[in-house]
Design an enzyme around this catalytic site. Sequence first.
Site, PDB file in Angstrom:
ATOM      1  N   HIS A  34      -3.628  -3.403   2.388  1.00  0.00           N
ATOM      2  CA  HIS A  34      -3.037  -4.012   1.186  1.00  0.00           C
ATOM      3  C   HIS A  34      -1.523  -4.157   1.348  1.00  0.00           C
ATOM      4  O   HIS A  34      -0.944  -5.173   0.957  1.00  0.00           O
ATOM      5  CB  HIS A  34      -3.319  -3.142  -0.045  1.00  0.00           C
ATOM      6  CG  HIS A  34      -4.756  -3.016  -0.408  1.00  0.00           C
ATOM      7  ND1 HIS A  34      -5.471  -1.859  -0.225  1.00  0.00           N
ATOM      8  CD2 HIS A  34      -5.619  -3.911  -0.952  1.00  0.00           C
ATOM      9  CE1 HIS A  34      -6.710  -2.026  -0.657  1.00  0.00           C
ATOM     10  NE2 HIS A  34      -6.827  -3.266  -1.097  1.00  0.00           N
ATOM     11  N   MET A 179      -9.289  -0.888   8.052  1.00  0.00           N
ATOM     12  CA  MET A 179      -8.846  -0.183   6.838  1.00  0.00           C
ATOM     13  C   MET A 179      -9.701  -0.629   5.655  1.00  0.00           C
ATOM     14  O   MET A 179      -9.958  -1.825   5.483  1.00  0.00           O
ATOM     15  CB  MET A 179      -7.394  -0.545   6.534  1.00  0.00           C
ATOM     16  CG  MET A 179      -6.467  -0.124   7.630  1.00  0.00           C
ATOM     17  SD  MET A 179      -5.489   1.264   7.077  1.00  0.00           S
ATOM     18  CE  MET A 179      -4.533   1.569   8.545  1.00  0.00           C
ATOM     19  N   SER A 180     -10.106   0.328   4.840  1.00  0.00           N
ATOM     20  CA  SER A 180     -10.903   0.022   3.650  1.00  0.00           C
ATOM     21  C   SER A 180     -10.704   1.148   2.646  1.00  0.00           C
ATOM     22  O   SER A 180     -10.593   2.319   3.035  1.00  0.00           O
ATOM     23  CB  SER A 180     -12.391  -0.049   4.030  1.00  0.00           C
ATOM     24  OG  SER A 180     -13.192   0.031   2.870  1.00  0.00           O
TER      25      SER A 180
END
Length: 290
Positions: A34, A179-180
């Site tokens: 993000h 990435m999560s």
Amino acid sequence: MKVVSDKVSLRKARASFKGTVGFVPTMGALHAGHASLVERSARDNDRTVVSIFVNPTQFGPKEDFSKYPRTLEADLALCRKAGADLVYTPATLYDKDHQTWIDVENVAAPLCGERRPGHFRGVATVVAKFFNLVQPTRVYFGQKDAQQAMLLTTMARELDFPLEVITCPTVREADGLAMSSRNRYLSPDERKRALVISRTLHAVQTLFDKGERDVDKLESVMESALGAEVDRVDYAEIRRWRDLGEIKMIEEPVLATIAVFVGNTRLIDNIVLTPKRGKLASRQGAKRPA
Ligand code: PAF
């Protein structure tokens, strides 16, 4: 950085912005992926708006809506550091009897759309609401959610939203795991087993680079590599990149895409495989997918 949680304050803050506005919609539990979207928006635009809203309408009845991580303080710190000017954190966005929905038909049909009925309808609807509220010049999504990015690009084009959708590269941990926000659900053993996802995509890339073009063969390599480590393979497929259609041989860019369960956690990842263009195709001006 200003934080607002109601529509009137959002519209007021938005109206005070001059120049271009970049927008990063999120469900919070923010990570470096993000941050890379917010940073990119801050580089491209005069102002950057981030929304943080765990959207109930994109979760199925048996999915993780109630336990989805909510980490507002850390999220705001990340937004501030990454260069956001305004963060919108609505408590809710829907009337009790909300009845207007957006269905992007074909792009939403296969893969995650098939396995998560109603998911993309919820995504498209909430993002359309955000587009109307925030009125961004540019909006940023991650390539990890490739089908979502494709669907929202289609929606923006077909519904004439006056904005540009930009899809940014997947950000990975040092060991390759994409990435999560859901990675934080993984136990140490599950985290280790989840590495098979990026390893499998890497293996597919290597076979493709060596000339393998047969989709059945590549898909069976994916399935057996994943099956040895994960608890369930939801799908492991190669699809045409421009419309997610099924193919037998790779003759144009494709998406190698995976969804698996490691423990109870559903993880997704993908790569794009692009065959070198032949002379004829480039002379005819073959169109690259968006
Ligand atoms: O990718 C997400 O986090 C969500 O699907 C989105 C785009 C913020 C819509 O709720």
